[in-house]
Scaffold this motif. Structure first.
Motif, PDB file in Angstrom:
ATOM      1  N   ASN A   1     -11.968   0.565   5.351  1.00  0.00           N
ATOM      2  CA  ASN A   1     -11.873   1.578   5.941  1.00  0.00           C
ATOM      3  C   ASN A   1     -10.535   1.739   6.099  1.00  0.00           C
ATOM      4  OD1 ASN A   1     -13.823   2.047   3.986  1.00  0.00           O
ATOM      5  ND2 ASN A   1     -15.278   2.022   5.773  1.00  0.00           N
ATOM      6  N   LEU A   2      -9.952   3.545   5.931  1.00  0.00           N
ATOM      7  CA  LEU A   2      -8.661   3.351   6.683  1.00  0.00           C
ATOM      8  C   LEU A   2      -9.183   4.408   7.355  1.00  0.00           C
ATOM      9  CD1 LEU A   2      -5.780   1.947   5.031  1.00  0.00           C
ATOM     10  CD2 LEU A   2      -6.367   1.776   6.884  1.00  0.00           C
ATOM     11  N   GLU A   3      -8.948   4.893   8.620  1.00  0.00           N
ATOM     12  CA  GLU A   3      -9.470   6.088   9.028  1.00  0.00           C
ATOM     13  C   GLU A   3      -7.924   7.131   9.884  1.00  0.00           C
ATOM     14  OE1 GLU A   3     -12.237   6.659  12.150  1.00  0.00           O
ATOM     15  OE2 GLU A   3     -13.171   5.832  10.889  1.00  0.00           O
TER      16      GLU A   3
ATOM     17  N   LEU B   1       1.033  -1.168  -0.019  1.00  0.00           N
ATOM     18  CA  LEU B   1       0.233   0.105   0.076  1.00  0.00           C
ATOM     19  C   LEU B   1       1.023   0.939  -0.224  1.00  0.00           C
ATOM     20  CD1 LEU B   1      -2.450  -1.522   2.679  1.00  0.00           C
ATOM     21  CD2 LEU B   1      -3.161  -0.241   0.447  1.00  0.00           C
ATOM     22  N   LEU B   2       0.182   2.189  -0.025  1.00  0.00           N
ATOM     23  CA  LEU B   2       1.244   3.591  -0.806  1.00  0.00           C
ATOM     24  C   LEU B   2       0.163   4.815  -0.331  1.00  0.00           C
ATOM     25  CD1 LEU B   2       4.240   5.043  -1.595  1.00  0.00           C
ATOM     26  CD2 LEU B   2       2.309   5.813  -3.244  1.00  0.00           C
ATOM     27  N   THR B   3       0.524   5.793   0.950  1.00  0.00           N
ATOM     28  CA  THR B   3      -1.062   6.252   0.984  1.00  0.00           C
ATOM     29  C   THR B   3      -0.236   8.244   0.842  1.00  0.00           C
ATOM     30  OG1 THR B   3      -1.776   4.869   3.146  1.00  0.00           O
ATOM     31  CG2 THR B   3      -2.129   7.281   2.820  1.00  0.00           C
TER      32      THR B   3
ATOM     33  N   ARG C   1      -4.889  -3.550   8.956  1.00  0.00           N
ATOM     34  CA  ARG C   1      -5.042  -3.375  10.231  1.00  0.00           C
ATOM     35  C   ARG C   1      -3.330  -2.980  10.882  1.00  0.00           C
ATOM     36  NH1 ARG C   1      -6.748  -8.510  10.155  1.00  0.00           N
ATOM     37  NH2 ARG C   1      -4.297  -9.728  10.961  1.00  0.00           N
ATOM     38  N   THR C   2      -1.960  -3.350   9.600  1.00  0.00           N
ATOM     39  CA  THR C   2      -0.574  -2.928  10.378  1.00  0.00           C
ATOM     40  C   THR C   2      -0.985  -1.420  10.115  1.00  0.00           C
ATOM     41  OG1 THR C   2       0.231  -5.744  10.079  1.00  0.00           O
ATOM     42  CG2 THR C   2       1.507  -2.959  10.297  1.00  0.00           C
ATOM     43  N   LEU C   3      -1.659  -0.855   9.399  1.00  0.00           N
ATOM     44  CA  LEU C   3      -1.252   0.256   8.882  1.00  0.00           C
ATOM     45  C   LEU C   3      -2.559   1.094   8.865  1.00  0.00           C
ATOM     46  CD1 LEU C   3      -0.466   2.702   6.603  1.00  0.00           C
ATOM     47  CD2 LEU C   3      -2.173   1.503   4.543  1.00  0.00           C
ATOM     48  N   GLN C   4      -3.668   0.683   9.547  1.00  0.00           N
ATOM     49  CA  GLN C   4      -4.550   1.546  10.359  1.00  0.00           C
ATOM     50  C   GLN C   4      -3.555   1.153  11.776  1.00  0.00           C
ATOM     51  OE1 GLN C   4      -7.720   3.355   9.796  1.00  0.00           O
ATOM     52  NE2 GLN C   4      -7.023   3.623  11.728  1.00  0.00           N
ATOM     53  N   SER C   5      -3.158   1.032  12.237  1.00  0.00           N
ATOM     54  CA  SER C   5      -2.442   0.596  13.987  1.00  0.00           C
ATOM     55  C   SER C   5      -1.310   2.183  13.488  1.00  0.00           C
ATOM     56  CB  SER C   5      -1.613  -0.163  14.190  1.00  0.00           C
ATOM     57  OG  SER C   5      -0.954  -0.092  15.216  1.00  0.00           O
TER      58      SER C   5
END
Length: 263
Positions: free
Chosen positions: A89-91, A23-25, A48-52
């Motif tokens: 979804n990512l927040e 992923l790239l944000t 989950r890792t990215l959201q953390s």
């Protein structure tokens, strides 16, 4: 001052945000993470890792009172084929992050298939727009000497074509050929060459490298600069570019063992 993160969690903080998994944000706070170790992981694990991490990023920004424009924050997933379901979804700061198929980051358009087709099309439009401005200087009727025309080509026009080339240089040959065609046309204009003169002859007479050779030269210089950098966080980036899978990485395909071709 910046908060200390482990290398697993954080590589670089600048502006804007860049998180590299599969992923790239991209947004207004710049953080990049290595994709090594996260390839072939389940999508839910990556999310989950990215959201953390985004939660930790929110706490860090809140602690140091740094504002972030979440409207400019995007998420993109690099994946072959078509996903069977939409990513979760990512927040960030309680705002949902939009999933996109391509993002523009520091002038480089990155698509979810890493074909860089859109970026090369963008380069073509930008290149021709610059040529129209420079045409009175490099055109067939210009009184400028050939030597000065070549300086203008090397210093102004060619850098437009090869911007971020160490990254997109692994595009398929058909896409790279589009850039080579642009260079062929421009050199023909500069030299005022008849249509029957081969492009290879023009390159040889003007001592100009082909696009592929020039990209290889730029890549070698780029990655040498990373290896020799004084910042350990930057030098460690090459640890995640080994050729250990089916798909190539730019660093692994620079062909260090082969000498550069002379012009």
């Amino acid at each position: 001052m910046t908060q200390q993160f482990s290398l697993k969690d954080l590589i670089l903080i600048e502006a804007p945000i860049e998180i590299l998994f599969p992923l790239l944000t991209c947004g207004k706070s710049d953080v990049s993470q290595p994709n090594s170790g996260y390839q072939n992981r389940p999508v839910n694990y990556v999310l989950r890792t990215l959201q953390s991490f985004l939660h930790s990023l929110k706490e860090w920004h809140t602690k140091w009172r740094i504002a972030m424009n979440t409207d400019k924050t995007k998420a993109i997933m690099f994946r072959k084929g078509h996903p069977n379901h939409n990513p979760g979804n990512l927040e960030l700061f309680d705002e949902p992050i939009e999933w996109v198929t391509e993002v523009k980051y520091l002038g480089l358009i990155i698509d979810n298939k890493l074909t860089f087709r859109q970026h090369i099309s963008y380069l073509k439009e930008k290149f021709w727009a610059k040529i129209y401005l420079c045409f009175p200087l490099i055109g067939r009727r210009s009184s400028l000497s050939l030597e000065n025309k070549l300086i203008l080509f090397k210093q102004v026009l060619r850098p437009i074509l090869t911007y971020a080339a160490p990254i997109w240089g692994l595009a398929v040959p058909s896409n790279r050929k589009k850039i080579q065609i642009l260079q062929n046309k421009l050199l023909g204009i500069i030299l005022n060459a008849p249509w029957f003169i081969r492009n290879s002859v023009i390159h040889s007479d003007l001592q100009i490298e082909s696009i592929d050779d020039h990209i290889q030269k730029l890549s070698r210089k780029f990655f040498t600069g990373i290896i020799d950098h004084s910042n350990i966080l930057i030098t460690d980036q090459t640890d995640y570019t080994d050729f250990n899978g089916r798909y190539r990485y730019p660093f692994a395909t620079t062909k260090w063992s082969l000498p550069l071709k002379p012009p």
